[in-house]
Design a protein around this motif. Structure first.
Motif, PDB file in Angstrom:
ATOM      1  N   ARG A  37     -48.076 -95.198 -47.251  1.00 30.70           N
ATOM      2  CA  ARG A  37     -47.151 -96.330 -47.152  1.00 30.70           C
ATOM      3  C   ARG A  37     -45.807 -95.816 -46.657  1.00 30.70           C
ATOM      4  O   ARG A  37     -45.545 -94.600 -46.691  1.00 30.70           O
ATOM      5  N   ILE A  38     -44.956 -96.727 -46.202  1.00 25.30           N
ATOM      6  CA  ILE A  38     -43.621 -96.346 -45.721  1.00 25.30           C
ATOM      7  C   ILE A  38     -42.821 -95.783 -46.893  1.00 25.30           C
ATOM      8  O   ILE A  38     -42.884 -96.304 -48.012  1.00 25.30           O
ATOM      9  N   HIS A  39     -42.074 -94.692 -46.647  1.00 23.97           N
ATOM     10  CA  HIS A  39     -41.234 -94.093 -47.693  1.00 23.97           C
ATOM     11  C   HIS A  39     -40.202 -95.146 -48.147  1.00 23.97           C
ATOM     12  O   HIS A  39     -39.449 -95.659 -47.320  1.00 23.97           O
ATOM     13  N   PRO A  40     -40.165 -95.483 -49.441  1.00 24.07           N
ATOM     14  CA  PRO A  40     -39.325 -96.598 -49.891  1.00 24.07           C
ATOM     15  C   PRO A  40     -37.831 -96.404 -49.671  1.00 24.07           C
ATOM     16  O   PRO A  40     -37.093 -97.370 -49.493  1.00 24.07           O
ATOM     17  N   SER A  41     -37.370 -95.144 -49.662  1.00 24.50           N
ATOM     18  CA  SER A  41     -35.923 -94.939 -49.508  1.00 24.50           C
ATOM     19  C   SER A  41     -35.524 -94.316 -48.171  1.00 24.50           C
ATOM     20  O   SER A  41     -34.375 -94.396 -47.759  1.00 24.50           O
ATOM     21  N   LEU A  42     -36.484 -93.701 -47.457  1.00 27.73           N
ATOM     22  CA  LEU A  42     -36.125 -92.999 -46.215  1.00 27.73           C
ATOM     23  C   LEU A  42     -36.939 -93.431 -44.989  1.00 27.73           C
ATOM     24  O   LEU A  42     -36.696 -92.930 -43.890  1.00 27.73           O
ATOM     25  N   TYR A  43     -37.912 -94.299 -45.168  1.00 31.75           N
ATOM     26  CA  TYR A  43     -38.828 -94.746 -44.103  1.00 31.75           C
ATOM     27  C   TYR A  43     -39.834 -93.647 -43.763  1.00 31.75           C
ATOM     28  O   TYR A  43     -41.031 -93.856 -43.798  1.00 31.75           O
ATOM     29  N   ILE A  44     -39.341 -92.424 -43.427  1.00 35.82           N
ATOM     30  CA  ILE A  44     -40.239 -91.284 -43.184  1.00 35.82           C
ATOM     31  C   ILE A  44     -40.006 -90.225 -44.270  1.00 35.82           C
ATOM     32  O   ILE A  44     -38.996 -90.266 -44.976  1.00 35.82           O
ATOM     33  N   GLY A  45     -40.927 -89.285 -44.394  1.00 37.40           N
ATOM     34  CA  GLY A  45     -40.805 -88.237 -45.416  1.00 37.40           C
ATOM     35  C   GLY A  45     -39.716 -87.229 -45.093  1.00 37.40           C
ATOM     36  O   GLY A  45     -39.290 -87.093 -43.943  1.00 37.40           O
ATOM     37  N   THR A  46     -39.277 -86.495 -46.104  1.00 38.68           N
ATOM     38  CA  THR A  46     -38.176 -85.532 -45.928  1.00 38.68           C
ATOM     39  C   THR A  46     -38.529 -84.408 -44.945  1.00 38.68           C
ATOM     40  O   THR A  46     -37.674 -83.952 -44.183  1.00 38.68           O
ATOM     41  N   GLY A  47     -39.791 -83.987 -44.955  1.00 37.17           N
ATOM     42  CA  GLY A  47     -40.209 -82.943 -44.007  1.00 37.17           C
ATOM     43  C   GLY A  47     -40.069 -83.413 -42.569  1.00 37.17           C
ATOM     44  O   GLY A  47     -39.606 -82.661 -41.689  1.00 37.17           O
ATOM     45  N   LYS A  48     -40.445 -84.651 -42.319  1.00 33.75           N
ATOM     46  CA  LYS A  48     -40.363 -85.231 -40.960  1.00 33.75           C
ATOM     47  C   LYS A  48     -38.906 -85.402 -40.534  1.00 33.75           C
ATOM     48  O   LYS A  48     -38.576 -85.274 -39.347  1.00 33.75           O
ATOM     49  N   ILE A  49     -38.023 -85.658 -41.500  1.00 32.86           N
ATOM     50  CA  ILE A  49     -36.600 -85.829 -41.180  1.00 32.86           C
ATOM     51  C   ILE A  49     -36.029 -84.555 -40.563  1.00 32.86           C
ATOM     52  O   ILE A  49     -35.242 -84.614 -39.614  1.00 32.86           O
ATOM     53  N   GLU A  50     -36.447 -83.400 -41.068  1.00 30.00           N
ATOM     54  CA  GLU A  50     -35.970 -82.129 -40.500  1.00 30.00           C
ATOM     55  C   GLU A  50     -36.381 -82.005 -39.028  1.00 30.00           C
ATOM     56  O   GLU A  50     -35.597 -81.582 -38.179  1.00 30.00           O
ATOM     57  N   GLU A  51     -37.611 -82.410 -38.736  1.00 31.00           N
ATOM     58  CA  GLU A  51     -38.095 -82.381 -37.335  1.00 31.00           C
ATOM     59  C   GLU A  51     -37.240 -83.306 -36.468  1.00 31.00           C
ATOM     60  O   GLU A  51     -36.879 -82.967 -35.334  1.00 31.00           O
ATOM     61  N   VAL A  52     -36.912 -84.480 -37.015  1.00 29.86           N
ATOM     62  CA  VAL A  52     -36.089 -85.465 -36.291  1.00 29.86           C
ATOM     63  C   VAL A  52     -34.694 -84.904 -36.033  1.00 29.86           C
ATOM     64  O   VAL A  52     -34.152 -85.024 -34.918  1.00 29.86           O
ATOM     65  N   GLN A  53     -34.104 -84.253 -37.048  1.00 25.96           N
ATOM     66  CA  GLN A  53     -32.756 -83.674 -36.893  1.00 25.96           C
ATOM     67  C   GLN A  53     -32.721 -82.655 -35.749  1.00 25.96           C
ATOM     68  O   GLN A  53     -31.812 -82.671 -34.913  1.00 25.96           O
ATOM     69  N   VAL A  54     -33.714 -81.778 -35.723  1.00 27.10           N
ATOM     70  CA  VAL A  54     -33.783 -80.740 -34.680  1.00 27.10           C
ATOM     71  C   VAL A  54     -33.927 -81.384 -33.306  1.00 27.10           C
ATOM     72  O   VAL A  54     -33.259 -81.007 -32.340  1.00 27.10           O
ATOM     73  N   PHE A  55     -34.803 -82.397 -33.211  1.00 27.37           N
ATOM     74  CA  PHE A  55     -35.069 -83.050 -31.924  1.00 27.37           C
ATOM     75  C   PHE A  55     -33.810 -83.759 -31.408  1.00 27.37           C
ATOM     76  O   PHE A  55     -33.495 -83.676 -30.220  1.00 27.37           O
ATOM     77  N   ILE A  56     -33.102 -84.449 -32.313  1.00 27.96           N
ATOM     78  CA  ILE A  56     -31.900 -85.199 -31.911  1.00 27.96           C
ATOM     79  C   ILE A  56     -30.861 -84.252 -31.297  1.00 27.96           C
ATOM     80  O   ILE A  56     -30.262 -84.545 -30.267  1.00 27.96           O
ATOM     81  N   GLU A  57     -30.700 -83.100 -31.927  1.00 26.81           N
ATOM     82  CA  GLU A  57     -29.705 -82.138 -31.432  1.00 26.81           C
ATOM     83  C   GLU A  57     -30.157 -81.513 -30.113  1.00 26.81           C
ATOM     84  O   GLU A  57     -29.376 -81.392 -29.164  1.00 26.81           O
TER      85      GLU A  57
END
Length: 414
Positions: free
Chosen positions: A48-68
């Motif tokens: 299910r969708i992460h209730p507070s972050l939409y995606i999981g914390t591990g995936k957020i790190e991948e997103v941070q790297v990609f954005i930069e």
């Protein structure tokens, strides 16, 4: 210069994979329609969708790297986000974040041309943003425009909730006035006994192209989602000379923002006044069956499922294989093909006849005006003149409620 966009999409385990991919492709098209450049799509499979972050914390790190690494300007989520999800994501992601609903509202804001369309979009934006005022952080601080920022400005949205609610009430009152004006216009059309056809379909199915070719008009048409936003009506003449009014409507779509459906309901109610519906389907789209079902479901929600419908499987020129329609009555057409226009008009006339009553009138030779009336308000099957009695016998299809039906005469003298 277009904004560089990263799309985030969560694939829930209960979701059909193919359907999920179509939804992502649709979001890419929506982003391009809003003049954004989709650099990449990052997906995550979850129960299910992460209730507070939409995606999981591990995936957020991948997103941070990609954005930069890719100099991303904007992140767009494939699902509607709550204010807390946006707020929590902003703690990790240093670029603005919007969701699918906000993107659609933005496109509608850029496309609305009429006063009513602009009022409806503004109302939908306020209704969407009101419960999210505390979660808009960076999105509201984006001055200077960009995807997701058209419509209500920063100062309006940062003012107190009471001001926004007053504005919503004001917009609703103004829309009610417009709705009443359109209702009067529709009543006038009904009084004049004008047969009405509404063109509906999934966004980008080719409704406006067909509308323009049939009526020789020039409404906006483009290979983009939501190219048409405001309802347009034009006259349409069938082969017999029978005249109808055909109306082009806003495109339907899966997962439209709730506020937008509510705001545009009055526009879509134009469909309820129709005597017939043209349902245009993009037959070349791999997910056309689901798109068709989405439109049918929304028509049911409107209470329009009882209206006779002709399904038009459009874009046959793009088909790679033999196409078999699964709705009846139906035609497979290309909106650009004049031969198909004639087929459509002939089929429309056949269907109109099936809805009307065939009646015979015996008229005197000086009743030319009545004959003319029958030719414009009905479909004339045959006109014969008896030189001996100097009378016309007119066989004509008329709507059952037509006042002339009660006055039809016997043809015994003919």
């Amino acid at each position: 210069m277009s904004e560089r966009v990263l799309i985030l999409a969560v694939e829930k385990k209960i979701t059909d994979h193919e359907r999920f991919m179509y939804s992502v492709e649709e979001l890419i098209s929506l982003t391009e329609t809003a003049k954004g450049e989709v650099v990449d799509v990052i997906t995550q499979k979850r129960d299910r969708i992460h209730p507070s972050l939409y995606i999981g914390t591990g995936k957020i790190e991948e997103v941070q790297v990609f954005i930069e690494a890719e100099a991303i300007d904007l992140v767009i989520a494939n699902d509607e986000l709550s204010s807390s999800q946006v707020r929590n994501l902003e703690e990790f992601i240093d670029v603005p974040i919007i969701d699918r609903s906000q993107l659609i509202l933005d496109i509608f804001a850029s496309r609305a041309k009429t006063n009513e369309g602009k009022l409806q979009v503004e109302l939908a934006q306020y209704q969407y943003l009101l419960p999210r005022l505390h979660g808009q952080g960076q999105a509201l601080s984006r001055l200077g425009g960009g995807i997701g920022t058209r419509g209500p400005g920063e100062t309006k949205l940062e003012s107190d909730r009471r001001h926004i609610m007053r504005r919503i009430d004001d917009l609703k009152r103004r829309l009610e006035t417009v709705k009443n004006q359109r209702h009067q216009y529709r009543k006038r059309r009904q009084t004049n006994r004008i047969f009405q056809i509404a063109i509906v379909g999934y966004t980008n199915a080719g409704k406006s192209t067909l509308f323009n070719r049939l009526t020789e008009s020039e409404t906006f048409e483009e290979n983009q989602l939501f190219a048409t936003l405001d309802t347009t009506a034009r006259q349409l003449k069938l082969p017999s000379g029978f005249q109808a009014i055909v109306t082009d409507t806003v495109g339907f779509m899966q997962d439209l923002p709730t506020a937008l459906i509510a705001a545009f309901r009055s526009t879509l109610e134009e469909v309820l006044e129709a005597d017939m519906i043209y349902h245009v389907v993009d037959a070349s789209h791999p997910d056309h069956h689901q798109q068709q079902e989405t439109v049918k479901r929304l028509l049911e929600d409107l209470g329009a499922e009882h209206i006779p419908m002709l399904t038009l499987y459009n874009k046959k020129d793009l088909l790679q294989t033999t196409f078999i329609p699964f709705e009846k009555p139906a035609l497979t057409i290309s909106a650009f093909d004049e031969v198909d226009h004639k087929r459509l008009l002939n089929e429309t006339e056949r269907l109109v006849k099936s809805l009307f009553t065939l009646e015979t009138f015996v008229l005197e030779s000086d009743e030319g005006k009545k004959i003319q009336l029958l030719q414009t308000e009905g479909i004339v099957q045959a006109i014969d003149f008896n030189e001996k009695t100097e009378q016309y016998r007119v066989m004509v299809y008329l709507p059952e409620s037509h006042p002339l039906l009660s006055k039809s005469e016997e043809e015994s003298e003919f």
